[in-house]
Design an enzyme around this catalytic site. Structure first.
Site, PDB file in Angstrom:
ATOM      1  N   ASP A 541      19.398  68.325   6.780  1.00 20.30           N
ATOM      2  CA  ASP A 541      18.065  68.461   7.362  1.00 20.30           C
ATOM      3  C   ASP A 541      17.305  69.522   6.558  1.00 20.30           C
ATOM      4  O   ASP A 541      17.876  70.176   5.675  1.00 20.30           O
ATOM      5  CB  ASP A 541      18.250  68.898   8.825  1.00 20.30           C
ATOM      6  CG  ASP A 541      16.997  68.742   9.653  1.00 20.30           C
ATOM      7  OD1 ASP A 541      15.998  68.203   9.147  1.00 20.30           O
ATOM      8  OD2 ASP A 541      17.019  69.156  10.829  1.00 20.30           O
ATOM      9  N   GLU A 544      13.118  69.705   2.623  1.00 17.68           N
ATOM     10  CA  GLU A 544      11.827  69.473   1.918  1.00 17.68           C
ATOM     11  C   GLU A 544      11.588  70.480   0.791  1.00 17.68           C
ATOM     12  O   GLU A 544      10.983  70.088  -0.208  1.00 17.68           O
ATOM     13  CB  GLU A 544      10.680  69.517   2.934  1.00 17.68           C
ATOM     14  CG  GLU A 544      10.723  68.384   3.939  1.00 17.68           C
ATOM     15  CD  GLU A 544      11.826  68.548   4.990  1.00 17.68           C
ATOM     16  OE1 GLU A 544      12.225  69.704   5.231  1.00 17.68           O
ATOM     17  OE2 GLU A 544      12.285  67.533   5.525  1.00 17.68           O
ATOM     18  N   ASP A 617      10.986  64.463  13.006  1.00 16.16           N
ATOM     19  CA  ASP A 617      10.755  64.926  14.382  1.00 16.16           C
ATOM     20  C   ASP A 617       9.590  64.204  15.039  1.00 16.16           C
ATOM     21  O   ASP A 617       8.487  64.737  15.155  1.00 16.16           O
ATOM     22  CB  ASP A 617      10.547  66.435  14.358  1.00 16.16           C
ATOM     23  CG  ASP A 617      11.797  67.143  13.855  1.00 16.16           C
ATOM     24  OD1 ASP A 617      12.860  66.488  13.780  1.00 16.16           O
ATOM     25  OD2 ASP A 617      11.712  68.336  13.533  1.00 16.16           O
TER      26      ASP A 617
END
Ligand SMILES: *[C@@H]1O[C@H](CO)[C@@H](O)[C@H](O)[C@H]1NC(C)=O
Length: 980
Positions: A541, A544, A617
């Site tokens: 996760d 980015e 999300d």
């Protein structure tokens, strides 16, 4: 997960700006981004200038050099505005007709980032052997293709590249003159800016003349604008990007003069057929942005960036499809417009990097998928268990919590394959390190889950807590493996673990080290994750990367990676390297490599090789449920077939109806996981009341019955690159009526068409049938009849109903015994559902292997074709035959391996030698059988329900023949003969 709650606390503790709320305004619009503003201003000036606009870039014909391979030529390019700057152009044609166009600044002040393709491509593509460039006075061209149908024309002045098919332009570069590669320069004192004199009242301004005057007086300003707009520094909120290299952006227009619809450039929360961002009344006012970002509660309809970026576009028309891939890793904005309903104009504006474009000639969507996956690879066949249902939550709080949840699934007879642990398993969010207060016995817990045939997935994020008692951080810091600031010190930012540092996966020294961490046994050479087992897989996760106190919740662009490259150059690629290395680490931790499962949130072109993605999300709203389907379709277009959205929505407390619908959506996504935010109420399916609980149990079971279909679809994608989810334009490229459809889709080549319901209170659904064919309701065999020009039907869709159809002409293999996990199904018998076409025939495929290892690459698999044929059109005989495909199509072996020979008696086939077909269901027979036999055998036990034809005799419940236990084996050749 997202940082909202965390940031609230954090801002108090750290006195971060309290105005910092995580909403759309935390992310730049084009007008807040210097290079995007410059790019759009360039196109505005071009528009204003109209016909007077002329690109300053041209090819120097005397510089053209055709390489000895004949497929490549190079030339130098000049901009009339900066005659002292040199650019180099290179064009080459690959053996599959793909054209690569590269342009870079030559011998400039600095080097532009040119490595994006090296991360995205699987190998250096081989060039074509039948190209012959002809250099003329005005252009250089080559005609190629099997029927010489393709032509590439590179015009010298101004530079323009066009790819034509049968004389029609497919894709044109710089046709609008928006190409602009800002060269490297030294900072000069600010130039005084000349104000344009306002036209006096009553004065006639002749536009063309004014343009001509401006152009003659100051051509640079005419083209580039008259001020150095954010060339050397840029601020956003409280952040300043220092831009030590100055301006280096790249603008280019890429037009599709004969294609009115475009798809791709994921990831955006919008329709599959991309809405416009320019023109009279653009749908979105900003261009589509590609800049991997952790966007909190992202908007359900927006061109904003979200977590991943794949710069791939399909331009489509009923005549042909053409594709393009731009290997660029920096922030990129893309405007999309239509000068007419038959054409599309796109404008690509990137912050840095070279021009490295791949033009994929098609001519069908299928061809483009093949061409693209020859460049960047295919989705590998996942571990079989990972196609089952995944249960996640932030967080299962202890090992006993995990055990209880598992027990409850079993008590309710709900199948599940994987239990997930979010960040709270890790002590102080030091990944790999168990929080022993709540997880005192991690290996026992994992073994308790594994004992019932299940797996666990545990989160490992790329930020490392900066503390001396964290061996992973300590080692990375000691070895100098962390991302650095612009002043070359270790970069520190805030994330889940508080003060954190980020591993620099661009550094080759990281690669082997990262793999050692996952070895579940003590290593002599350092720390490794001994408190883990081979049943643990990984969730990557926040890659980015997400940095809570960074600009746009990510890293400063002037941070430095390995090789001295700035973060701005590699931002969109960064997350892919993390999942690449993690998937290698998981595969290689055991002595016999096993297929890894790695879920990633950030992705780039090529990420399909490393695992699954999810849409991040999302919110528990109907809008998010609906747009999730479109995002998953669009990342499938970008090559990432293994995709899904969080079932239930990450945020919020979905009411039972919404949760049921969300499970129906999830069960028809390649990746099927429920997840929930820490602030939400528990919502595991066993907690619901009836009828909701029962409906969800049925949905879970339905998913498991269909695992053979999903697995077979993944085999196909692993070979051909054709996506697992196929929207209408991919299946029926000539059917105009399907171009904009993105709420229903086909699963692989199975013939299954699904339209998940994403509306509150729905009792029926409208489904588009694209052809004159029968489509059978999967559950009750109601036969609907489509029409040649497409037709809409209305079908019942109350809460427990999923509009799911089998296209006439398909044979669908299922396993219908309810089990608690996919592992328990390994030796279960099969059901074959034969859906006869209007001509009375059908075909299907089934692929099986051990689901875990790489033995399939050595030919350890079973690949069958099941065909239902009639000896003659009007014959009243149907022969359903099972044949081996592995030997018939050896060159199409799985996962890229080319098997010269295939042995149908391989070890895996032997291991399922006694697995039966327990039922054959034939829908749509035109008469009651008089005999049903295995070829050369006795009469079988069967049951026939005649059809109930509607008035027009085309629609109504189809006849159903159910053949019980035909005593044939799934891995063997056989035939069943039906006569009537
Ligand atoms: C990533 O994966 C590919 C295999 O698909 C491999 O060849 C490459 O070297 C890997 N490593 C990095 C750092 O990208």
């Amino acid at each position: 997960m997202r940082a909202l709650d965390y940031l609230g606390i954090l801002s108090l503790l750290l006195a971060l700006p309290t105005t910092h709320s995580l909403k759309a305004h935390d992310f730049k619009t084009c007008s807040q981004s210097g290079f995007c503003r410059r790019g759009r201003a360039l196109s505005a000036r071009a528009k204003e200038a109209g016909a007077a606009w002329k690109s300053p870039y041209s090819v120097d014909p005397s510089s053209i050099a055709i390489a000895s391979d004949q497929a490549t030529f190079t030339a130098s390019v000049k901009s009339s505005l900066y005659p002292e700057i040199n650019f180099g152009l290179e064009l080459r044609v690959h053996d599959d007709g793909v054209v690569r166009v590269r342009m870079d600044e030559v011998a400039g002040l600095r080097k532009r980032y040119d490595e994006a393709a090296s991360w995205a491509l699987i190998a250096e593509p081989t060039v074509s052997k039948d190209i012959k460039w002809t250099a003329g006075k005005k252009d250089i061209r080559a005609v190629y293709g099997k029927k010489k149908e393709l032509e590439l024309v590179v015009t010298y002045e101004p530079l323009r590249v066009a790819l034509l098919r049968n004389g029609k332009e497919q894709v044109v570069l710089n046709g609008q003159g928006l190409l602009h590669m800002e060269h490297f320069r030294t900072k000069t004192p600010a130039v005084t800016q000349t104000e344009e004199p306002a036209p006096k009242e009553g004065e006639e301004v002749v536009a063309d003349e004014a343009q001509a005057v401006m152009k003659a007086e100051n051509p640079r300003a005419w083209f580039e604008g008259d001020k150095e707009d954010d060339y050397w520094e840029e601020t956003f909120g409280s952040w300043t990007d220092s831009k030590p290299k100055g301006p280096e952006s790249l603008s280019i227009d890429i037009n599709f003069p004969n294609h009115g619809t475009v798809y791709g450039i994921p990831q955006h929360a919008t329709r599959l057929a991309l809405p416009t961002t320019t023109g009279e009344s653009p749908f979105f006012s900003d261009p589509y942005r590609l800049y991997n970002a952790d966007v909190f509660e992202y908007l359900a309809s927006s061109p904003m960036s979200i977590y991943g970026s794949i710069p791939v576009l399909h331009a489509h028309s009923a005549d042909s499809t053409v594709g393009m891939f731009h290997a660029v890793g920096s922030e990129t904005w893309i405007d999309v417009g239509h000068a007419s309903d038959k054409s599309t104009e796109t404008h690509w504006i990137s912050e840095s990097g070279i021009l490295d474009l791949f033009l994929m000639p098609g001519p069908t969507p299928e061809d483009i998928f093949r061409q693209y996956s020859r460049l960047t690879g295919t989705t590998v066949i996942p571990a079989h268990w990972s196609l089952g249902y995944h249960q996640c939550r932030w967080n299962y709080v202890s090992s006993d919590d995990v055990r209880t949840v598992q027990k409850r699934f079993d008590e309710e007879d709900m199948p599940v394959d994987v239990f997930w642990l979010d960040i709270e398993y890790a002590e102080e969010h030091k990944y790999f390190i168990w929080d022993k207060k709540n997880f005192p016995d991690p290996v026992d817990m994992i073994n308790d889950v594994a004992a019932l045939g299940r797996k666990m997935v545990v989160i490992i994020d790329p930020h490392l807590k900066r503390t001396s008692d964290y061996p992973v951080y300590q080692k990375a810091s000691e070895l100098g493996l962390l991302v650095k600031t612009k002043s070359e010190s270790e970069y520190e930012g805030w994330c889940w673990s508080g003060s954190s540092a980020w591993i620099d996966f661009f550094n080759p020294s990281v690669w082997d080290w990262w793999k050692t961490l996952f070895k579940p046994r003590q290593l002599a050479s350092g720390w490794s994750w001994t408190e883990s087992t081979e049943d643990v897989h990984i969730w990557n996760d926040m890659n980015e990367p997400s940095v809570f106190n960074g600009p746009e919740i990510t890293m400063p662009k002037d941070n430095i990676h390995y090789g001295g490259w700035e973060h701005r150059d590699v931002h969109n690629i960064n997350g892919m390297l993390f999942s690449n290395l993690t998937s290698q680490a998981v595969a290689e931790r055991s002595d016999t490599p096993k297929r890894p499962f790695v879920l990633t949130r950030a992705f780039y072109a090529g990420s399909q090789r490393f695992g699954a993605m999810w849409t991040g999300d999302n919110m528990g709203t109907w809008e998010h449920m609906a747009v999730g389907v479109k995002i998953v379709l669009s990342v499938n277009i970008g090559g990432m077939s293994f995709a899904g959205s969080d079932v239930g929505g990450f945020f919020g407390n979905p009411e039972p109806e919404m949760l049921v619908r969300w499970y129906q959506v999830g069960a028809f996504a390649p990746f099927f996981r429920a997840h929930a935010h820490i602030d939400t109420k528990r919502r595991e399916p066993f907690l619901l009341d009836q009828p909701y609980k029962g409906i969800i149990r049925d949905v879970l079971r339905l998913r498991y019955t269909m695992l053979p279909i999903w697995y077979t679809a993944f085999r196909e994608t692993s070979v051909t690159g054709l996506p697992v989810l196929r929207p209408h334009y991919v299946m029926f490229p000539k059917d105009q009526g399907g171009f904009n459809i993105d709420d229903q889709y086909f699963i692989g080549s199975s013939g299954l068409l699904v339209k998940p319901v994403t509306e509150k209170g729905a009792t029926q659904a409208t489904v588009y049938l694209p052809e004159d064919q029968v489509y059978y309701d999967y559950f009750n065999h109601f036969a609907y009849r489509g029409a040649a020009k497409g037709k809409e039907i209305t079908v019942p869709a109350v809460l427990h109903q999923i509009p799911l159809f089998v296209r006439g002409g398909s044979i669908v293999p299922t396993r219908e015994r309810p089990r608690r996990s996919s592992k328990a199904m390994k030796r279960d018998p099969f059901t074959l559902r034969v859906a006869l076409s209007k001509a009375g025939t059908a075909r299907g495929e089934l692929y099986l292997d051990d689901g875990e290892t790489y033995a399939h690459r050595q030919g350890q698999f079973v690949w069958r074709e099941i065909v239902a044929e009639k000896p003659a059109k009007k014959a009243r005989t149907l022969k359903i035959e099972s044949r081996d495909l592995g030997a018939a199509r050896p060159a199409e072996a799985v996962d890229g391996a080319v098997l010269k020979t295939f042995d149908p008696e391989n070890e895996y086939a032997k291991s399922i030698a006694d697995v039966r077909v327990e039922k054959v269901v034939v829908a749509g027979l035109s008469g009651k059988p008089t005999s049903v036999k295995v070829e050369g055998g006795d009469e079988l036990v069967w049951d026939f329900t005649p059809g109930v034809a509607a008035a027009d005799k085309k629609e109504g419940i189809a006849s159903v023949l159910a053949v019980k236990d035909p005593k044939v084996l799934i891995a063997k050749d056989w035939a069943i003969i039906i006569e009537w």
